[in-house]
Design an enzyme around this catalytic site. Structure first.
Site, short mmCIF file in Angstrom:
data_model
loop_
_atom_site.label_atom_id
_atom_site.label_comp_id
_atom_site.label_asym_id
_atom_site.label_seq_id
_atom_site.Cartn_x
_atom_site.Cartn_y
_atom_site.Cartn_z
N ASP A 159 0.84 -1.20 0.00
CA ASP A 159 0.00 0.00 0.00
C ASP A 159 0.87 1.25 0.00
O ASP A 159 0.60 2.23 -0.70
CB ASP A 159 -0.91 -0.02 1.23
N HIS A 187 -4.38 -3.44 6.67
CA HIS A 187 -4.21 -3.70 5.23
C HIS A 187 -5.58 -4.14 4.69
O HIS A 187 -5.87 -5.33 4.58
CB HIS A 187 -3.16 -4.78 4.96
P1 NAX Z 1 -2.28 -18.32 -3.80
O1 NAX Z 1 -3.63 -18.86 -3.58
O2 NAX Z 1 -1.69 -18.29 -5.18
O3 NAX Z 1 -1.23 -19.10 -2.88
C1 NAX Z 1 -1.47 -19.37 -1.53
C2 NAX Z 1 -0.78 -20.67 -1.22
O4 NAX Z 1 -0.91 -20.90 0.19
C3 NAX Z 1 -1.42 -21.87 -1.92
O5 NAX Z 1 -0.41 -22.57 -2.64
C4 NAX Z 1 -1.97 -22.71 -0.77
O6 NAX Z 1 -1.85 -24.10 -1.02
C5 NAX Z 1 -1.07 -22.27 0.38
N1 NAX Z 1 -1.62 -22.52 1.72
C6 NAX Z 1 -2.92 -22.44 2.14
N2 NAX Z 1 -3.01 -22.79 3.43
C7 NAX Z 1 -1.76 -23.05 3.86
C8 NAX Z 1 -1.22 -23.49 5.10
N3 NAX Z 1 -2.01 -23.70 6.16
N4 NAX Z 1 0.11 -23.68 5.18
C9 NAX Z 1 0.91 -23.50 4.11
N5 NAX Z 1 0.45 -23.10 2.90
C10 NAX Z 1 -0.86 -22.88 2.77
O7 NAX Z 1 -2.29 -16.86 -3.16
P2 NAX Z 1 -1.28 -15.64 -3.36
O8 NAX Z 1 -1.72 -14.83 -4.51
O9 NAX Z 1 0.11 -16.15 -3.33
O10 NAX Z 1 -1.62 -14.77 -2.06
C11 NAX Z 1 -1.31 -15.24 -0.75
C12 NAX Z 1 -1.94 -14.34 0.30
O11 NAX Z 1 -1.43 -13.01 0.21
C13 NAX Z 1 -3.45 -14.21 0.19
O12 NAX Z 1 -4.02 -14.33 1.49
C14 NAX Z 1 -3.63 -12.80 -0.31
O13 NAX Z 1 -4.88 -12.27 0.06
C15 NAX Z 1 -2.50 -12.11 0.38
N6 NAX Z 1 -2.09 -10.79 -0.14
C16 NAX Z 1 -1.66 -9.87 0.75
C17 NAX Z 1 -1.18 -8.63 0.37
C18 NAX Z 1 -0.71 -7.64 1.37
O14 NAX Z 1 -0.38 -6.54 0.95
N7 NAX Z 1 -0.64 -7.92 2.66
C19 NAX Z 1 -1.18 -8.24 -1.06
C20 NAX Z 1 -1.22 -9.40 -1.99
C21 NAX Z 1 -2.12 -10.53 -1.58
O15 NAX Z 1 -3.44 -10.21 -1.92
#
Ligand code: NAX
Length: 327
Positions: A159, A187
């Site tokens: 952000d 966030h």
């Molecule tokens: P993806 O869905 O591509 O990847 C997430 C991965 O986490 C998947 O491979 C899944 O199998 C794995 N996973 C789920 N539960 C798990 C667990 N208990 N232990 C280990 N791995 C686990 O998502 P992606 O685009 O990489 O985003 C990841 C996270 O970042 C999401 O929650 C998203 O909302 C968040 N974000 C946060 C941002 C921020 O600024 N704080 C911005 C970007 C993003 O939106």
């Protein structure tokens, strides 16, 4: 060459990690003289995909990559780790209420907090990226009572970076001219991008733009940028999120530039009247591997109202998962 440090990345087969892991291994986060051992955590069904990511990391022949661990066991992933980037989280499914989402993530982040408490380095630095990032960080922190709560942070750097670029573009300057940008709070869309202390080429930003642009364009554009990326790309921010995670950890570990600060979701000590113990985004300077909240900024009524609104949302999130928080 220094001794290797251990870096845990969760959600390691996901889209953010597909950029993040390669940049960590290239030395973008901890420096070109710091070897790393990557400890990658995934859920069991994603282990095969994770294997493919590890094969690609191998094929990069990164000189700084001193080892890799791929696992679905949090106790293994956090063993002796020095840095943890908690990216994996449960996304909102169809028909899922906000409270369900908070609870599903509380389950994940309480397990990971306990594993950090039991196995990680006592000096670990934790960054939570997975949403709802601030409350997930709070849950992990509360489940790790033997680790200083200051070592758990949440990411608002994306952000912050977005806000810097919007202001640079509006004023016809470059990103290098914009200092002291600031994101307060959560966030989420209640975050408050505050430019009352921001400088553009050394001049106060508020003197270079008008209040109408600030209120009705700049603030909503920054707040809604994640949704705009999804609309344009058909997928959520990934490379820019990974980049922000790299910047957050790099600045925390290696220090912020002189005469500037960064936005970090950190443990509130009550500064600026924010409820103590919330993970709230503040202006922070980092030095010697530690952060400090910048004190004494003037807060006008406009800012105060927005800082309170985002604090209220964080209090509500905390209260929604209260039953799952150890006292
Ligand atoms: P993806 O869905 O591509 O990847 C997430 C991965 O986490 C998947 O491979 C899944 O199998 C794995 N996973 C789920 N539960 C798990 C667990 N208990 N232990 C280990 N791995 C686990 O998502 P992606 O685009 O990489 O985003 C990841 C996270 O970042 C999401 O929650 C998203 O909302 C968040 N974000 C946060 C941002 C921020 O600024 N704080 C911005 C970007 C993003 O939106």
């Amino acid at each position: 060459m220094k001794a290797p440090v251990r870096v845990t990345v969760t959600g390691a087969a996901g889209q953010i990690s597909y950029s993040l892991l390669f940049r960590i291994a290239a030395g973008d986060m901890l420096g070109k003289d710091q070897p790393v051992i990557l400890q990658m955590l995934e859920i069991t069904p994603a282990l095969e995909a994770l294997k493919g990511v590890a094969m690609e990391l191998d094929d990069c022949a990164f000189p700084l990559l001193a080892g890799m661990v791929c696992t679905d066991d949090a106790n293994v992933a956090f063993k002796d780790t020095d840095y943890a980037l908690l990216v994996g989280a449960r996304p909102r499914g169809p028909g899922m209420e906000r409270k369900d989402l908070l609870e599903a993530n509380a389950a994940i982040f309480s397990v990971q907090g306990k594993a950090i408490n039991a196995h990680a380095s006592r000096d670990i630095k934790v960054l939570v990226v997975g949403n709802p990032a601030n409350t997930n960080a709070l849950i992990a922190q509360r489940n790790a009572p033997d680790i200083n709560p200051r070592q758990f942070t949440a990411m608002t750097r994306l952000d912050h970076n977005r806000a810097q670029t919007q202001l640079a573009q509006k004023t016809g300057k470059t990103i290098n001219d914009v200092t002291k940008m600031l994101i307060w709070g959560n966030h989420s869309s209640t975050q408050y991008p505050d430019i009352h202390n921001t400088l553009v080429d050394g001049k106060p930003a508020m003197g270079l733009i008008d209040q109408a642009w600030y209120e009705s364009e700049f603030i909503p554009v920054v707040q809604q940028r994640g949704a705009a990326i999804i609309k344009a790309r058909g997928a959520s921010s990934a490379a820019s999120a990974a980049n922000a995670a790299i910047f957050h950890m790099r600045d925390w570990a290696l220090g912020t530039p002189a005469n500037d600060w960064v936005s970090m979701g950190v443990y509130s000590d009550g500064s600026y009247g924010v409820d103590k113990g919330l993970i709230y985004s503040f202006p922070c300077v980092c030095k010697n591997g530690d952060w400090e909240i910048v004190q004494g900024l003037a807060i006008n009524d406009f800012s105060q109202a927005r800082m309170k609104a985002t604090e209220k949302e964080l209090q509500e999130e905390r209260d929604a998962v209260k039953a799952l928080l150890p006292s």
